[in-house]
Design an enzyme around this catalytic site. Structure first.
Site, PDB file in Angstrom:
ATOM      1  N   ARG A   1      -6.619  11.802   5.500  1.00  0.00           N
ATOM      2  CA  ARG A   1      -5.690  11.960   6.610  1.00  0.00           C
ATOM      3  C   ARG A   1      -4.753  13.133   6.348  1.00  0.00           C
ATOM      4  NH1 ARG A   1      -5.738   8.024  10.769  1.00  0.00           N
ATOM      5  NH2 ARG A   1      -3.990   9.260  11.531  1.00  0.00           N
TER       6      ARG A   1
ATOM      7  N   HIS B   1       0.793  -1.232   0.000  1.00  0.00           N
ATOM      8  CA  HIS B   1       0.000   0.000   0.000  1.00  0.00           C
ATOM      9  C   HIS B   1       0.817   1.270   0.000  1.00  0.00           C
ATOM     10  CE1 HIS B   1      -4.176  -1.422   0.486  1.00  0.00           C
ATOM     11  NE2 HIS B   1      -3.599  -2.496   0.999  1.00  0.00           N
TER      12      HIS B   1
HETATM   13  C1  LIG Z   1     -12.194   7.123   1.358  1.00  0.00           C
HETATM   14  C2  LIG Z   1     -11.750   7.499   2.714  1.00  0.00           C
HETATM   15  C3  LIG Z   1     -10.396   7.710   2.981  1.00  0.00           C
HETATM   16  C4  LIG Z   1      -9.322   7.632   1.913  1.00  0.00           C
HETATM   17  O1  LIG Z   1      -9.164   8.914   1.346  1.00  0.00           O
HETATM   18  P1  LIG Z   1      -7.885   9.276   0.446  1.00  0.00           P
HETATM   19  O2  LIG Z   1      -8.234  10.614  -0.121  1.00  0.00           O
HETATM   20  O3  LIG Z   1      -7.792   8.230  -0.610  1.00  0.00           O
HETATM   21  O4  LIG Z   1      -6.716   9.315   1.343  1.00  0.00           O
HETATM   22  C5  LIG Z   1     -10.017   8.051   4.266  1.00  0.00           C
HETATM   23  N1  LIG Z   1     -10.927   8.172   5.258  1.00  0.00           N
HETATM   24  C6  LIG Z   1     -12.244   8.004   5.031  1.00  0.00           C
HETATM   25  C7  LIG Z   1     -13.201   8.181   6.161  1.00  0.00           C
HETATM   26  C8  LIG Z   1     -12.708   7.653   3.769  1.00  0.00           C
HETATM   27  O5  LIG Z   1     -14.014   7.454   3.567  1.00  0.00           O
END
Ligand SMILES: *Cc1c(COP(=O)(O)O)cnc(C)c1O
Length: 867
Positions: A601, A409
């Site tokens: 994040r 990942h």
């Molecule tokens: C989809 C999702 C993520 C991932 O977001 P990225 O923009 O790909 O880092 C993180 N947290 C939550 C709550 C999500 O629904």
């Protein structure tokens, strides 16, 4: 807050066959324990079950609801009983899931088919109620039932805590995958940890992040079913002893261990209106019985209670670090606990049916490792096969190396897990021996292939030499797995070229790509009912299980009436989001402005900082009167920082500080707003993505493995402003370059730039950038806290800034100018929005899972009997 809860959804619903003719039925907390005790007999009496299938109509739901409320929970309407009403509703729905669950188990077991186990330290499930109603196709009936009883569904749904058993993308991916596997009727079981405390709740005080414990289980979790009959023992500590049998075979005993019990809690995972319910099995740590007894008998009552606690600590809390490891012993305990409990569970089932004959085990089982976190499964499977089932090394290795598959990942070095050899040996002595043996045998293979290349052997060793020897978990995973995949095309290429280059040279056939996806059930059908209805009215509702169907929307992008409706839906969703921002941030968003959103994040590589620099630039333009032809903007930023990540927390502080100045300055009225949304989580994203115009995906190229937030936004018709990073590249390919706002260096350019990166010169040469840094450095946003943003300012000016924030500033600002221009033409913007949704089909997790199944798992699709 939800609009048209039942009515828009009901038109979505496909008529479904008479599902769920199960022969037996489990109900409620009370009945369960009765059945559990009786199940101890060889065969439970068939008369316990044998009930007709439960009705799926409103009247049946009313009956069950009232019985649970008044009898099982013993309540009446005299007090505030929303929590009990929520529980009554869940138990009523769960009964219907349990029927289908049993049918699904039966169908898999009759098919005697291959299975995949998805091992993950994180499952970011969010709320389950809405998803269960949608997937059971019982949403309209439930709405009617509650209306009959004078209860508001919305109030009950808001009772549900998010199941936040994950940090971010990696955990949410696991949740989307489970949904797709159930919808595709694949025999896939999720194995994870039932953390007592999930992802912390984020509060903002004085602009700073405060972490509050997320005791999500405090009011009980009516979705789960505890299964003490499958409790499993997990060993820690102790030492190993070698024995020789008469025939000369040596075997190993792992002795004097401190054991912990693993208690499974099963959560149903319903497929979309297809009668399938798969399982997510979450383990809770508990003290062993005799462990308690021996200490109690020795008279040390308090010590015994304390060590009971120590056992239970293992599953107490989710580690809140996203994309970074911390090397803590408790974390390794969690990882081994999951791996051991899950594998023992699977082997117990195998032995129950096949005895000690493992000749077909590899044909029938596959383990998908979600990152290196569950990699203890590799040596643990070796141990169980050899030490517990009497197998020799070669046979055990043949099975292990044919059943393990590893998903990487991240390329970030700080996220690559390494465990100190000495700690590993203390905690898991038998596993360390096995890892060393795997390493020795594999390195002799490397030596044969590259004679004399000692440097390569040192480079590729699972054990990193040095001051403190370390176990490299990623290398262990690669060595043992038959499949190694990245999560987007670029990421998989970079894995082969850099992190796993030596391994790719040795075993090119292991490497493959599986571009991530998200489930369209939660992220479109459920979270955006109005858009779903508009889509279904235009192209039918097959898209929900075949997202490539959305392509048909392209034809409608040219119709003015369709565009008008599309815009109206977006406006309504923006109003819903604005209401949330008002509630949670106290900031007023005007729905006529461009909604510019970055939620994920908080991490330096994701470059929330670049976003803030642009907002400061807009503010600067307003202040110097450069507002001709202005496009009003509302910028929303949200996300949690790891509690120990100082820079990320400082960036949150900066967002809030800049927001305070901008929102408080009358000059920005009607032109610009900035808000930081506290406690970003799955249920918040369900409101955010439908209401977004512009999705910020602005990571330093080469650093974001895939991203999945980008996909949720695209599905809901947001335009992306982004770098050529992760899945953005594929999003742009699908949508077309003209429907994507591209900026920034490429991954190659990023690496080339590092050698001659001079941010001070870049800033000096750019009048806009100079003014932005001037505002930042002058203390304009921190009048009463001088110096607090110095670490951020220094990072921007540093020639060693790994994220090259300054390098992309100009390009980003220019791309944002193009966004402003494009948004002015609402008709053209709406067309682009439609095209984005229309071309988002590739990013369904159904497609991802079908790819995994075709190339890695090879499972049959099995429909449960429908009676
Ligand atoms: C989809 C999702 C993520 C991932 O977001 P990225 O923009 O790909 O880092 C993180 N947290 C939550 C709550 C999500 O629904």
């Amino acid at each position: 807050m939800r609009i048209a809860w039942s009515d828009t959804r009901s038109s979505l619903a496909c008529p479904d066959s008479g599902l769920g003719r199960s022969q037996t039925r489990l109900t409620g907390y009370v009945q369960e324990s009765i059945i559990n005790t009786r199940a101890k007999k060889p065969q439970a009496p068939a008369t316990i079950g044998n009930l007709p299938p439960l009705g799926m109509d409103a009247d049946s739901i009313v009956d069950d609801f009232r019985r649970y409320f008044s009898h099982t929970l013993g309540r009446d309407e005299s007090t505030d009983t929303n929590p009990q009403m929520y529980t009554s509703l869940v138990l009523s729905l769960r009964d219907r899931l349990v029927e289908r669950w049993r049918n699904t188990r039966l169908a898999y077991s009759e098919a005697d088919c291959k299975r995949t186990y998805y091992l993950s330290l994180e499952f970011l499930m969010g709320r389950a109620l809405g998803n269960a109603m949608l997937n059971l196709d019982i949403d309209p009936a439930t709405a009617t039932a509650l209306r009959q009883m004078g209860i508001e569904l919305e109030a009950l749904a808001d009772q549900e805590h998010d199941a936040g058993l994950g940090n971010g993308g990696l955990g949410r991916l696991a949740a989307c995958f489970l949904d797709s596997c159930a919808t595709l009727q694949l025999p896939v079981t999720g194995y994870g940890i039932r953390y007592e405390y999930g992802m912390f709740r984020q509060k903002i005080e004085n602009g700073c992040q405060l972490e509050e414990p997320d005791h999500w289980l405090r009011d009980g979790n009516p979705w789960e079913i505890e299964r003490p009959e499958f409790a499993t023992r997990v060993k820690f500590g102790g030492h190993t002893e070698y024995f020789t049998e008469q025939h000369g075979r040596t075997f190993v005993r792992w002795m004097n261990t401190r054991d912990v019990m693993a208690m499974p809690h099963d959560v149903p995972v319903p497929g979309y209106q297809n009668g399938t319910v798969n399982t997510l099995r979450l383990w809770r740590a508990a003290a062993t019985e005799e462990f308690d007894l021996s200490e109690f008998n020795a008279g040390s009552y308090t010590e015994a209670v304390a060590s009971k606690n120590a056992a239970e600590h293992i599953t107490m809390v989710l580690y809140p670090n996203d994309s970074s490891e911390n090397g803590k012993e408790l974390r390794l305990r969690q990882q081994y606990f999951l791996a051991s409990a899950s594998l023992q569970d699977i082997l117990r089932e195998w032995v129950k049916h096949q005895g000690n004959d493992f000749s077909r085990f590899a044909e029938k089982n596959c383990f998908q490792l979600n990152d290196t976190h569950p990699t203890c499964a590799v040596p643990e499977l070796m141990r169980l096969l050899m030490d517990e089932h009497g197998m020799g090394w070669d046979d055990a290795w043949a099975i292990t190396s044919k059943t393990m598959a590893y998903t990487n990942h991240t390329l970030l070095p700080e996220a690559l897990e390494k465990w100190s050899v000495s700690m590993f040996g203390r905690l898991l002595p038998r596993l360390l021996e096995i890892i060393c043996e795997i390493n020795a045998r594999y390195l002799s293979e490397v030596a044969l292939r590259y004679p004399g290349d000692i440097e390569r052997q040192r480079r590729m060793s699972i054990i990193e030499e040095g001051h403190e020897k370390q176990v490299r978990m990623a290398y262990l995973a690669v060595v043992a797995s038959f499949s190694v995949n990245g999560v987007a095309a670029l990421h998989s290429e970079l894995l082969q070229e850099h992190l796993f280059r030596d391994f790719y040279e040795l075993w090119p056939h292991k490497f493959n790509n599986k571009t991530n996806g998200v489930t369209p059930r939660r992220w479109l059908a459920w979270s955006n009912p109005e858009l779903s209805k508009l889509i279904s009215d235009a192209i039918g509702d097959d898209w929900c299980t075949d997202l490539s169907q959305l392509q048909k929307l392209k034809a409608h992008a040219d119709k003015a009436t369709f565009r008008k409706k599309w815009r109206a839906v977006k406006q309504a969703n923006k109003a819903r989001l604005a209401e949330m921002v008002q509630q949670d941030c106290g900031v007023t968003f005007d729905t006529n402005a461009l909604f510019d959103v970055q939620v994920k994040r908080i991490h330096e590589y994701k470059r929330q900082l670049l976003n803030v620099l642009h907002v400061i630039h807009l503010y600067d333009r307003i202040k110097r009167g450069d507002t001709a032809n202005w496009t009003p903007r509302c910028v929303l930023i949200g996300g949690k920082a790891a509690p120990g990540y100082m820079m990320a927390k400082r960036i949150i502080k900066l967002v809030n500080a800049v927001a305070k100045v901008i929102n408080g300055d009358p000059a920005t009225e009607g032109l610009l707003r900035l808000a930081f949304l506290p406690d970003y989580r799955v249920s918040a994203m369900e409101v955010i993505s439908p209401g977004t115009d512009l999705s910020e995906q602005i990571s330093t190229a080469g650093k974001e493995a895939s991203g999945t937030g980008n996909m949720k936004f695209m599905m809901n018709g947001a335009m992306t402003i982004g770098t050529l990073d992760g899945a953005n590249i594929e999003i742009r390919e699908e949508a077309g370059a003209e429907n994507f706002f591209l900026f920034g260096l490429t991954a190659q350019e990023v690496e080339a730039t590092r050698h001659h990166y001079d941010p001070a010169a870049i800033i000096h040469a750019d009048e806009d950038f100079k003014r932005v840094m001037g505002l930042l450095c002058s203390g304009n946003f921190n009048l009463f806290e001088p110096g607090i943003f110095d670490p951020i300012i220094n990072s921007i000016y540093s020639p060693n800034d790994p994220w090259l924030t300054a390098a992309d500033f100009r390009s980003f600002v220019d791309a944002q100018r193009r966004v402003d221009q494009a948004y002015k033409d609402q008709d053209a913007w709406t067309r682009m929005s439609i095209i984005n949704t229309a071309t988002s089909g590739k990013f369904s997790s159904d497609r991802t899972i079908l790819d995994y199944n075709r190339e890695v798992w090879h499972l049959p699709q099995i429909a449960p009997k429908q009676g």
